[in-house]
Design an enzyme around this catalytic site. Structure first.
Site, PDB file in Angstrom:
ATOM      1  N   GLU A 107       0.811  -1.204   0.000  1.00 57.54           N
ATOM      2  CA  GLU A 107       0.000   0.000   0.000  1.00 57.54           C
ATOM      3  C   GLU A 107       0.848   1.260   0.000  1.00 57.54           C
ATOM      4  O   GLU A 107       1.988   1.270   0.463  1.00 57.54           O
ATOM      5  CB  GLU A 107      -0.982  -0.008   1.172  1.00 57.54           C
ATOM      6  N   CYS A 157       3.544   8.516   0.336  1.00 61.71           N
ATOM      7  CA  CYS A 157       4.203   7.658   1.312  1.00 61.71           C
ATOM      8  C   CYS A 157       4.274   6.254   0.703  1.00 61.71           C
ATOM      9  O   CYS A 157       3.243   5.671   0.384  1.00 61.71           O
ATOM     10  CB  CYS A 157       3.384   7.660   2.595  1.00 61.71           C
ATOM     11  N   CYS A 178       7.216  -6.794   7.166  1.00 65.91           N
ATOM     12  CA  CYS A 178       8.359  -6.201   7.862  1.00 65.91           C
ATOM     13  C   CYS A 178       8.787  -7.167   8.953  1.00 65.91           C
ATOM     14  O   CYS A 178       7.958  -7.896   9.492  1.00 65.91           O
ATOM     15  CB  CYS A 178       7.937  -4.870   8.487  1.00 65.91           C
ATOM     16  N   CYS A 198       7.694  -4.001  15.647  1.00 68.81           N
ATOM     17  CA  CYS A 198       7.221  -2.940  16.546  1.00 68.81           C
ATOM     18  C   CYS A 198       5.796  -3.273  17.003  1.00 68.81           C
ATOM     19  O   CYS A 198       4.941  -3.645  16.198  1.00 68.81           O
ATOM     20  CB  CYS A 198       7.255  -1.587  15.839  1.00 68.81           C
ATOM     21  N   CYS A 201       2.476  -1.642  15.435  1.00 69.36           N
ATOM     22  CA  CYS A 201       2.431  -1.488  13.973  1.00 69.36           C
ATOM     23  C   CYS A 201       1.774  -2.689  13.301  1.00 69.36           C
ATOM     24  O   CYS A 201       2.073  -3.840  13.617  1.00 69.36           O
ATOM     25  CB  CYS A 201       3.845  -1.308  13.438  1.00 69.36           C
ATOM     26  N   LEU A 227      11.526   7.069  17.296  1.00 70.44           N
ATOM     27  CA  LEU A 227      12.056   6.996  18.657  1.00 70.44           C
ATOM     28  C   LEU A 227      11.017   6.386  19.597  1.00 70.44           C
ATOM     29  O   LEU A 227      11.256   5.353  20.208  1.00 70.44           O
ATOM     30  CB  LEU A 227      12.424   8.420  19.085  1.00 70.44           C
ATOM     31  N   CYS A 256      -0.215   2.275   8.988  1.00 66.97           N
ATOM     32  CA  CYS A 256       0.591   1.420   8.104  1.00 66.97           C
ATOM     33  C   CYS A 256       0.101  -0.008   8.099  1.00 66.97           C
ATOM     34  O   CYS A 256      -0.056  -0.634   9.131  1.00 66.97           O
ATOM     35  CB  CYS A 256       2.031   1.348   8.597  1.00 66.97           C
TER      36      CYS A 256
HETATM   37  N1  SAH Z   1      10.255   0.979   9.454  1.00 66.11           N
HETATM   38  C1  SAH Z   1      10.350   2.397   9.378  1.00 66.11           C
HETATM   39  C2  SAH Z   1       9.326   3.055   8.467  1.00 66.11           C
HETATM   40  C3  SAH Z   1       7.928   2.534   8.453  1.00 66.11           C
HETATM   41  S1  SAH Z   1       6.866   2.939   9.797  1.00 66.11           S
HETATM   42  C4  SAH Z   1      10.293   3.004  10.765  1.00 66.11           C
HETATM   43  O1  SAH Z   1      10.174   2.262  11.722  1.00 66.11           O
HETATM   44  O2  SAH Z   1      10.444   4.190  10.895  1.00 66.11           O
HETATM   45  C5  SAH Z   1       6.589   4.662   9.692  1.00 66.11           C
HETATM   46  C6  SAH Z   1       6.297   5.314  11.015  1.00 66.11           C
HETATM   47  O3  SAH Z   1       4.989   4.986  11.483  1.00 66.11           O
HETATM   48  C7  SAH Z   1       7.259   4.881  12.115  1.00 66.11           C
HETATM   49  O4  SAH Z   1       7.603   5.979  12.906  1.00 66.11           O
HETATM   50  C8  SAH Z   1       6.403   3.903  12.885  1.00 66.11           C
HETATM   51  O5  SAH Z   1       6.903   3.712  14.170  1.00 66.11           O
HETATM   52  C9  SAH Z   1       5.049   4.583  12.830  1.00 66.11           C
HETATM   53  N2  SAH Z   1       3.893   3.740  13.119  1.00 66.11           N
HETATM   54  C10 SAH Z   1       3.679   2.453  12.820  1.00 66.11           C
HETATM   55  N3  SAH Z   1       2.476   2.035  13.269  1.00 66.11           N
HETATM   56  C11 SAH Z   1       1.914   3.097  13.845  1.00 66.11           C
HETATM   57  C12 SAH Z   1       0.678   3.304  14.508  1.00 66.11           C
HETATM   58  N4  SAH Z   1      -0.211   2.331  14.644  1.00 66.11           N
HETATM   59  N5  SAH Z   1       0.432   4.539  14.995  1.00 66.11           N
HETATM   60  C13 SAH Z   1       1.327   5.548  14.850  1.00 66.11           C
HETATM   61  N6  SAH Z   1       2.512   5.410  14.242  1.00 66.11           N
HETATM   62  C14 SAH Z   1       2.804   4.193  13.763  1.00 66.11           C
END
Ligand code: SAH
Length: 348
Positions: free
Chosen positions: A93, A106, A113, A117, A120, A216, A334
């Protein structure tokens, strides 16, 4: 052997390839223009390329053109979310957002992935595979064609960890910024990482003028480890040193992304710890109220906690903004659209 993608070659490489096929260099220039400027979906429309050359290219290379599977448009802000099918049937997407300063896309850098996290949706089923440079580019090309509008900003913030797909990422940036292609300025490209320190260092040494965003989300190692498994590999001290190095090498200020989760990382003490952690770094803090994901228990911070958090940082001279939430009504977070699509396929 799998065919190489013609859209992943730089112009110099394409010239060499065409030479090996017995074609003149100017043919490579024409072909490159069809692919990267006119955004052709295939050889058919390339009116000034001889049929024999098209046939040879068809035999030797694959032509990447993502197929649009679904488009969702936000009734709130016009944000559009696209679901694209790749040649092997995987789906990714991408999101198109309209801002005052231009249109932003984006893109995803991987199918799935492996970073894990906790908040996510992209990582729930792990990594399927890396995206190729052409597959990253074509998300932007397909969206440009669908919207009929120029894309001026690109953020690599969709599904996937771009620094886990480093060589393809660099090639993607080379092609995207090429003056013979869409010619997007490096300064208008943001790459977001969860913080893979050795690769961030390598990227710093490329001395690109792109923006590096670091996810972060917590200001102590302990809290960060609860949210992001990568924090078990690299400490915040190492990360901060690496960010300083990035600035030293590139002169580019780092963006810190901090998703606010209610009662997890959104209190005054958290703001205070964050302020001390990043003191002295040339940076910008982007506060994002966490997007609730169905599979996860995390709850969005209340509006007043978000505002208090931002105000706390600002009072200490830290550049902090709250990210406008775009497309809340269309599976904004995401990986959510892809997950829903895959689930519906399985049910059907
Ligand atoms: N892997 C990379 C880029 C993809 S995620 C990274 O970790 O930065 C893009 C951003 O969205 C990251 O800051 C991630 O932590 C954040 N993100 C993912 N899921 C989220 C959610 N449910 N709510 C808010 N931010 C989220």
């Amino acid at each position: 052997m799998e065919k190489r993608e013609i859209k992943s070659f730089t112009l110099a490489e394409l010239k060499e390839e065409m030479e090996q096929l017995g074609e003149k260099p100017f043919r490579a220039v024409q072909m490159y223009e069809w692919m990267h400027r006119k955004l052709s979906r295939g050889y058919g429309e390339m009116s000034n390329i001889p049929a024999a050359m098209k046939a040879k290219c068809g035999e030797n290379y694959s032509y990447t053109a993502l197929r649009t599977v679904a488009v969702q448009e936000s009734g709130l802000d016009g944000t559009k979310k696209f679901l694209f099918a790749l040649a092997d049937g995987n789906v990714v997407e991408s999101v198109w957002m309209r801002y005052k300063h231009g249109n932003s896309v984006c893109i995803s850098s991987q199918v799935g992935c492996r970073m894990g996290c906790r908040f996510c949706a992209s990582t729930l089923d792990g990594l399927v595979r890396n995206l190729t440079p052409a597959e990253m580019l074509d998300q932007i090309y397909a969206i440009t064609l669908e919207t009929g509008e120029r894309v001026s900003n690109v953020v690599v913030m969709g599904s996937g960890e771009p620094l886990d797909n480093y060589e393809n990422l660099l090639r993607f940036i080379t092609l995207l910024t090429d003056e013979n292609g869409l010619h997007v300025s490096q300064r208008n490209i943001t790459v977001s990482t969860c913080g893979i320190v050795p690769v961030m260092r390598k990227l710093a040494e490329e001395r690109l003028q792109i923006t590096l965003a670091l996810s972060l989300h917590a200001a102590t190692d302990e809290k960060r480890r609860e949210l992001m498994p990568i924090a078990n590999q690299y400490t915040l001290a190492e990360l901060m040193e690496c960010c300083a190095y990035y600035f030293e090498q590139t002169g580019r200020r780092i963006t810190f992304e901090y998703s606010l989760v209610r009662d997890v990382n959104d209190g005054q003490t958290d703001a205070q710890t964050l302020a001390s952690l990043i003191r002295g770094l040339n940076c910008h803090v982007n506060l994002i109220p966490v997007n609730p994901v169905r599979e996860r228990a995390y709850v969005q911070s209340e509006k007043r906690s978000v505002e208090a958090f931002a105000a706390f940082l600002q009072k200490r001279g830290i550049n902090a903004t709250v990210r406008r939430e775009m497309g809340r009504d269309i599976d904004g977070a995401c990986g959510q659209l892809r997950r829903r699509f895959l689930a519906e396929m399985n049910e059907g």
